[in-house]
Design an enzyme around this catalytic site. Sequence first.
Site, mmCIF file in Angstrom:
data_model
loop_
_atom_site.group_PDB
_atom_site.id
_atom_site.type_symbol
_atom_site.label_atom_id
_atom_site.label_comp_id
_atom_site.label_asym_id
_atom_site.label_seq_id
_atom_site.Cartn_x
_atom_site.Cartn_y
_atom_site.Cartn_z
ATOM 1 N N GLY A 8 0.839 -1.197 0.000
ATOM 2 C CA GLY A 8 0.000 0.000 0.000
ATOM 3 C C GLY A 8 0.872 1.244 0.000
ATOM 4 N N ALA A 9 2.059 1.108 -0.609
ATOM 5 C CA ALA A 9 3.128 2.107 -0.459
ATOM 6 C C ALA A 9 2.786 3.473 -1.044
ATOM 7 C CB ALA A 9 4.410 1.574 -1.105
ATOM 8 N N ARG A 10 1.830 3.539 -1.981
ATOM 9 C CA ARG A 10 1.482 4.853 -2.539
ATOM 10 C C ARG A 10 0.237 5.450 -1.902
ATOM 11 N NH1 ARG A 10 3.892 2.866 -7.200
ATOM 12 N NH2 ARG A 10 2.000 1.971 -8.083
ATOM 13 N N MET A 13 -1.347 6.292 4.125
ATOM 14 C CA MET A 13 -0.540 5.741 5.227
ATOM 15 C C MET A 13 0.747 5.119 4.720
ATOM 16 S SD MET A 13 -1.575 6.302 8.250
ATOM 17 C CE MET A 13 -0.718 5.054 9.189
ATOM 18 N N ASP A 38 3.963 -6.498 -8.275
ATOM 19 C CA ASP A 38 4.470 -7.825 -7.921
ATOM 20 C C ASP A 38 4.956 -7.835 -6.459
ATOM 21 O OD1 ASP A 38 5.517 -10.309 -7.867
ATOM 22 O OD2 ASP A 38 7.050 -9.958 -9.418
ATOM 23 N N GLY A 74 -1.883 -2.454 9.753
ATOM 24 C CA GLY A 74 -2.742 -1.369 10.224
ATOM 25 C C GLY A 74 -4.074 -1.346 9.511
ATOM 26 N N HIS A 131 -13.883 11.151 10.445
ATOM 27 C CA HIS A 131 -12.735 10.904 9.566
ATOM 28 C C HIS A 131 -12.845 11.706 8.276
ATOM 29 C CE1 HIS A 131 -11.964 7.428 12.190
ATOM 30 N NE2 HIS A 131 -10.748 7.414 11.672
ATOM 31 N N LYS A 135 -12.156 7.815 3.468
ATOM 32 C CA LYS A 135 -12.036 6.560 4.225
ATOM 33 C C LYS A 135 -12.954 5.484 3.645
ATOM 34 C CE LYS A 135 -12.093 4.637 8.882
ATOM 35 N NZ LYS A 135 -10.980 3.733 8.507
ATOM 36 N N GLY A 141 -12.144 1.066 12.385
ATOM 37 C CA GLY A 141 -11.640 -0.051 13.186
ATOM 38 C C GLY A 141 -11.440 0.363 14.635
ATOM 39 N N THR A 142 -11.018 1.590 14.832
ATOM 40 C CA THR A 142 -10.796 2.087 16.193
ATOM 41 C C THR A 142 -12.115 2.134 16.973
ATOM 42 O OG1 THR A 142 -9.001 3.437 15.331
ATOM 43 C CG2 THR A 142 -9.836 4.015 17.522
HETATM 44 N N1 LIG Z 1 -4.043 1.185 12.226
HETATM 45 C C1 LIG Z 1 -3.882 2.503 12.053
HETATM 46 O O1 LIG Z 1 -3.280 3.199 12.901
HETATM 47 C C2 LIG Z 1 -4.405 3.135 10.811
HETATM 48 C C3 LIG Z 1 -5.103 2.373 9.918
HETATM 49 N N2 LIG Z 1 -5.527 2.904 8.747
HETATM 50 C C4 LIG Z 1 -6.130 1.967 7.826
HETATM 51 O O2 LIG Z 1 -5.187 1.671 6.797
HETATM 52 C C5 LIG Z 1 -5.868 1.360 5.579
HETATM 53 C C6 LIG Z 1 -5.335 2.244 4.457
HETATM 54 O O3 LIG Z 1 -5.680 3.591 4.724
HETATM 55 P P1 LIG Z 1 -5.175 4.757 3.757
HETATM 56 O O4 LIG Z 1 -3.690 4.742 3.649
HETATM 57 O O5 LIG Z 1 -5.854 5.985 4.203
HETATM 58 O O6 LIG Z 1 -5.797 4.266 2.363
HETATM 59 P P2 LIG Z 1 -5.320 4.628 0.872
HETATM 60 O O7 LIG Z 1 -6.472 4.291 -0.012
HETATM 61 O O8 LIG Z 1 -4.756 6.013 0.843
HETATM 62 O O9 LIG Z 1 -4.109 3.624 0.613
HETATM 63 C C7 LIG Z 1 -4.260 2.270 0.376
HETATM 64 C C8 LIG Z 1 -3.268 1.907 -0.709
HETATM 65 O O10 LIG Z 1 -3.211 0.488 -0.836
HETATM 66 C C9 LIG Z 1 -3.273 0.167 -2.213
HETATM 67 N N3 LIG Z 1 -3.712 -1.209 -2.356
HETATM 68 C C10 LIG Z 1 -4.974 -1.692 -2.497
HETATM 69 N N4 LIG Z 1 -4.944 -3.031 -2.615
HETATM 70 C C11 LIG Z 1 -3.633 -3.406 -2.545
HETATM 71 C C12 LIG Z 1 -2.966 -4.644 -2.597
HETATM 72 N N5 LIG Z 1 -3.628 -5.800 -2.764
HETATM 73 N N6 LIG Z 1 -1.605 -4.665 -2.484
HETATM 74 C C13 LIG Z 1 -0.921 -3.522 -2.341
HETATM 75 N N7 LIG Z 1 -1.506 -2.299 -2.296
HETATM 76 C C14 LIG Z 1 -2.854 -2.247 -2.389
HETATM 77 C C15 LIG Z 1 -4.209 1.200 -2.777
HETATM 78 O O11 LIG Z 1 -4.110 1.262 -4.186
HETATM 79 P P3 LIG Z 1 -5.434 1.718 -5.030
HETATM 80 O O12 LIG Z 1 -5.792 3.074 -4.529
HETATM 81 O O13 LIG Z 1 -4.970 1.678 -6.450
HETATM 82 O O14 LIG Z 1 -6.488 0.691 -4.710
HETATM 83 C C16 LIG Z 1 -3.682 2.451 -2.097
HETATM 84 O O15 LIG Z 1 -2.554 2.998 -2.759
HETATM 85 C C17 LIG Z 1 -7.354 1.529 5.898
HETATM 86 O O16 LIG Z 1 -7.903 0.280 6.253
HETATM 87 C C18 LIG Z 1 -7.350 2.475 7.088
HETATM 88 O O17 LIG Z 1 -8.504 2.376 7.862
HETATM 89 C C19 LIG Z 1 -5.324 4.207 8.442
HETATM 90 C C20 LIG Z 1 -4.681 5.035 9.316
HETATM 91 C C21 LIG Z 1 -4.161 4.569 10.569
HETATM 92 O O1 LIG Z 2 -8.776 5.297 7.594
HETATM 93 C C1 LIG Z 2 -8.216 6.026 8.450
HETATM 94 O O2 LIG Z 2 -7.838 7.171 8.206
HETATM 95 C C2 LIG Z 2 -8.004 5.478 9.793
HETATM 96 N N1 LIG Z 2 -8.279 4.227 10.007
HETATM 97 C C3 LIG Z 2 -8.145 3.532 11.239
HETATM 98 C C4 LIG Z 2 -9.504 3.119 11.750
HETATM 99 O O3 LIG Z 2 -10.388 2.774 10.956
HETATM 100 O O4 LIG Z 2 -9.696 3.090 12.967
HETATM 101 C C5 LIG Z 2 -7.320 4.302 12.250
HETATM 102 C C6 LIG Z 2 -7.559 5.774 12.238
HETATM 103 O O5 LIG Z 2 -8.829 6.012 12.731
HETATM 104 C C7 LIG Z 2 -7.403 6.343 10.831
#
Ligand SMILES: NC(=O)C1=CN([C@@H]2O[C@H](COP(=O)(O)OP(=O)(O)OC[C@H]3O[C@@H](n4cnc5c(N)ncnc54)[C@H](OP(=O)(O)O)[C@@H]3O)[C@@H](O)[C@H]2O)C=CC1
Ligand SMILES: O=C(O)C1=N[C@H](C(=O)O)C[C@H](O)C1
Length: 246
Positions: A8-10, A13, A38, A74, A131, A135, A141-142
């Site tokens: 999910g590097a792009r 988070m 890949d 996460g 949020h 989202k 999840g929190t």
């Molecule tokens: N635990 C914590 O503290 C936190 C948890 N989160 C959670 O993290 C998750 C991501 O949030 P966020 O970064 O905002 O979301 P984003 O949509 O910004 O990022 C997710 C990324 O993952 C990519 N992706 C989707 N499927 C795959 C796959 N199979 N393999 C690799 N990459 C993939 C997406 O690509 P594309 O857009 O092309 O689908 C996108 O670039 C959510 O579930 C969010 O709730 C967020 C913040 C804090």
């Molecule tokens: O999607 C988010 O942004 C976040 N996701 C996590 C969640 O669903 O609890 C953590 C934080 O709230 C940010």
Amino acid sequence: MINVGVLGARGRMGATVCAAVEAADDLALVAAVDADEDRSALGKAEVVVDFTHPGAVMDNLRWCVDNGLHAVVGTTGFDDDRLATVRGWLAANPGIGVLVAPNFGIAAVLMMRFAAQAARFFESVEIVELHHPNKADAPSGTARRTAELIAAARREAGLDPAGPDATTTALDGARGASVDGIPVHAVRLGGLVAHQEVLLGGSGETLTIRHDSLDRVSFMPGVLLAVREISARPGLTVGLDPLLDL
Ligand SMILES: NC(=O)C1=CN([C@@H]2O[C@H](COP(=O)(O)OP(=O)(O)OC[C@H]3O[C@@H](n4cnc5c(N)ncnc54)[C@H](OP(=O)(O)O)[C@@H]3O)[C@@H](O)[C@H]2O)C=CC1
Ligand SMILES: O=C(O)C1=N[C@H](C(=O)O)C[C@H](O)C1
């Protein structure tokens, strides 16, 4: 030096995690993988961090465990069934550690802890999570985890998880979703990052416990702590709490 890969590097988070790993003296970013790329590049990693999508994370995690990689997750969407599935995979791969945390913010972990502590002292409790509008899931999840902790604390104290509520007529959704009997309300609003209020009410007084993540860097100390510790914690760890000695 710990070699780290990010799934999910792009994303919002994932990009923040890549920058935090690159800035850390004891960590090396060896693979940054996003959707449709890949995963084999992750083979150079010791620990993989996943911030992708609830629909993608189980397949990613299975791949990591099958390939002998520790994982720090996460991504949201983990219910009891999913956690049991991961435990099953790990039973067959005993040296591997997986940590799944709904929130890596230290203040958010404390907010959940304080809410669970307060839960038995009040007749009413409701959760409002707020949020950014991009989202993917609701409730957060929190919020789910907070509701589960509060409900468990109330049950242990012999209280009904749900508080008094005389409302018999309501539009669908007006009273929120029920998570373990606790009403949870989700707001999606431009300008926000990640916020939550736990509202508790009793005789002539209320308590509001509020947490605000104002920037995604708030999650990085917790993510990096998990990356550094996961290889010493085989099996499944849920939440950051054990790493903080809570
Ligand atoms: N635990 C914590 O503290 C936190 C948890 N989160 C959670 O993290 C998750 C991501 O949030 P966020 O970064 O905002 O979301 P984003 O949509 O910004 O990022 C997710 C990324 O993952 C990519 N992706 C989707 N499927 C795959 C796959 N199979 N393999 C690799 N990459 C993939 C997406 O690509 P594309 O857009 O092309 O689908 C996108 O670039 C959510 O579930 C969010 O709730 C967020 C913040 C804090
Ligand atoms: O999607 C988010 O942004 C976040 N996701 C996590 C969640 O669903 O609890 C953590 C934080 O709230 C940010």
